[in-house]
Design a protein around this motif. Structure first.
Motif, PDB file in Angstrom:
ATOM      1  N   LYS A   4       3.110 -13.646 -10.209  1.00 48.05           N
ATOM      2  CA  LYS A   4       2.400 -13.593  -8.919  1.00 48.05           C
ATOM      3  C   LYS A   4       0.873 -13.580  -9.109  1.00 48.05           C
ATOM      4  N   ASN A   5       0.426 -13.284 -10.321  1.00 51.00           N
ATOM      5  CA  ASN A   5      -1.015 -13.273 -10.561  1.00 51.00           C
ATOM      6  C   ASN A   5      -1.472 -14.390 -11.486  1.00 51.00           C
ATOM      7  N   SER A  44       7.664  -8.033   6.352  1.00 54.28           N
ATOM      8  CA  SER A  44       6.494  -8.521   5.615  1.00 54.28           C
ATOM      9  C   SER A  44       6.043  -7.559   4.521  1.00 54.28           C
ATOM     10  N   ASN A  71       7.642  -6.938   2.031  1.00 57.15           N
ATOM     11  CA  ASN A  71       8.081  -7.602   0.806  1.00 57.15           C
ATOM     12  C   ASN A  71       7.368  -8.941   0.648  1.00 57.15           C
ATOM     13  N   SER A  72       6.683  -9.115  -0.450  1.00 50.05           N
ATOM     14  CA  SER A  72       6.002 -10.377  -0.728  1.00 50.05           C
ATOM     15  C   SER A  72       7.022 -11.470  -1.011  1.00 50.05           C
ATOM     16  N   SER A  73       6.550 -12.719  -1.047  1.00 47.84           N
ATOM     17  CA  SER A  73       7.453 -13.826  -1.361  1.00 47.84           C
ATOM     18  C   SER A  73       8.040 -13.678  -2.757  1.00 47.84           C
ATOM     19  N   ASP A  74       7.268 -13.091  -3.681  1.00 52.89           N
ATOM     20  CA  ASP A  74       7.780 -12.862  -5.033  1.00 52.89           C
ATOM     21  C   ASP A  74       8.947 -11.879  -5.027  1.00 52.89           C
ATOM     22  N   SER A 122       3.915  -1.225   0.136  1.00 57.05           N
ATOM     23  CA  SER A 122       4.562  -1.423  -1.156  1.00 57.05           C
ATOM     24  C   SER A 122       3.674  -2.303  -2.026  1.00 57.05           C
ATOM     25  N   GLN A 123       3.830  -2.162  -3.332  1.00 60.28           N
ATOM     26  CA  GLN A 123       3.167  -3.047  -4.290  1.00 60.28           C
ATOM     27  C   GLN A 123       4.180  -3.441  -5.351  1.00 60.28           C
ATOM     28  N   GLN A 159      -1.266  -2.187 -10.711  1.00 61.10           N
ATOM     29  CA  GLN A 159      -1.113  -1.525  -9.429  1.00 61.10           C
ATOM     30  C   GLN A 159      -2.305  -0.639  -9.067  1.00 61.10           C
TER      31      GLN A 159
END
Length: 261
Positions: A259-260, A183, A185-188, A90-91, A98
């Motif tokens: 996130k960036n 995992s 899913n990112s923390s964001d 996933s992204q 993306q």
């Protein structure tokens, strides 16, 4: 005795959060497992945890040569009865952030190719295919444009193949979990779900639902409430879902950009 006892199951993405739990539960059902993934160390560690007969085949499924190697390996083991296309990535981010090629390759092209490759074997065994999709395979969600596109595609492919093989003896199933505590899913994404009030399921529970579908004649299974309602609503009255997500867009964009930066 379980309907899966003695069946040979090929599971892709076996070392991921959902995949490892599926492997454990299938092993408990007495299934014979062939597990694939990129990390031989993770595959061996999982293999050592399982009681039933378990074989591992480390490979990169985006390589057609390695897909052929996997097919030959399965032929040497007497074939398979079940193919579970579970591998996926996933992204999360705005569209311009993306990388679509990896998403399309792993989430869509690989399961399509494996279905095509293993169909003759599955015809012989009167087997079944289960493709792991997502609630986002029915609901286009901001921040997940590439992921949604691949899961929409996988749902369409699965439905078409199921109808094509309706009289063949091969069952083709689609399994759609909602957000799961893994995992992928990112923390964001986790923080965004918390802010939006979206529930996340445990991989153990999700795996149990997948195994339950394998032992039933249910061709489509969507998990989560209210996600199942949104899936239906989006199909009939998409404008209502448009409005609901528009009200959350500022928050989604905040996390996607944050996130960036």
């Amino acid at each position: 005795m379980s309907l899966l006892a003695g069946k040979t199951v090929l599971l892709t993405g076996a070392t991921g959060g959902i995949g490892a739990e599926v492997a454990r539960q299938l092993s408990g059902e007495g299934a014979r497992l062939i597990l694939t993934g990129r990390s031989v160390e993770k595959l061996r560690a999982l293999q050592n945890q399982l009681a039933a007969e378990t074989l591992i085949y480390p490979c990169d499924l985006t390589s057609t040569a390695e897909q052929q190697g996997l097919l030959q390996f399965c032929q040497q083991q007497g074939g398979i009865d079940v193919l579970i296309n579970n591998a996926g990535i996933s992204q999360f981010g705005l569209c311009q952030q993306q990388q679509f090629s990896d998403l399309v390759s792993i989430n869509l092209l690989v399961p399509m190719q494996l279905c095509q490759l293993f169909l003759p074997m599955l015809h012989q065994h009167k087997g079944q295919i289960l493709n792991v999709g997502s609630a986002f395979g029915s609901i286009g969600h901001p921040g997940f444009t590439g992921y949604c596109a691949t899961k929409f595609g996988l749902r369409g492919f699965t439905e078409a193949l199921q109808r094509e093989l309706a009289e063949s003896g091969v069952q083709v199933k689609y399994f759609a979990p909602r957000a799961t505590e893994t995992s992928i899913n990112s923390s964001d994404v986790v923080q965004l779900n918390q802010q939006l009030g979206n529930s996340m399921d445990s991989p153990t529970w999700v795996a149990a639902q997948l195994v339950k579908q394998l032992t039933s004649n249910q061709l489509r299974r969507f998990l989560g409430w209210p996600e199942r309602i949104f899936v239906r609503l989006n199909g009939v009255f998409p404008a209502l879902v448009d409005m609901g997500l528009k009200s959350k867009l500022t928050l989604i964009e905040l996390f996607a950009v944050g996130k960036n930066h």
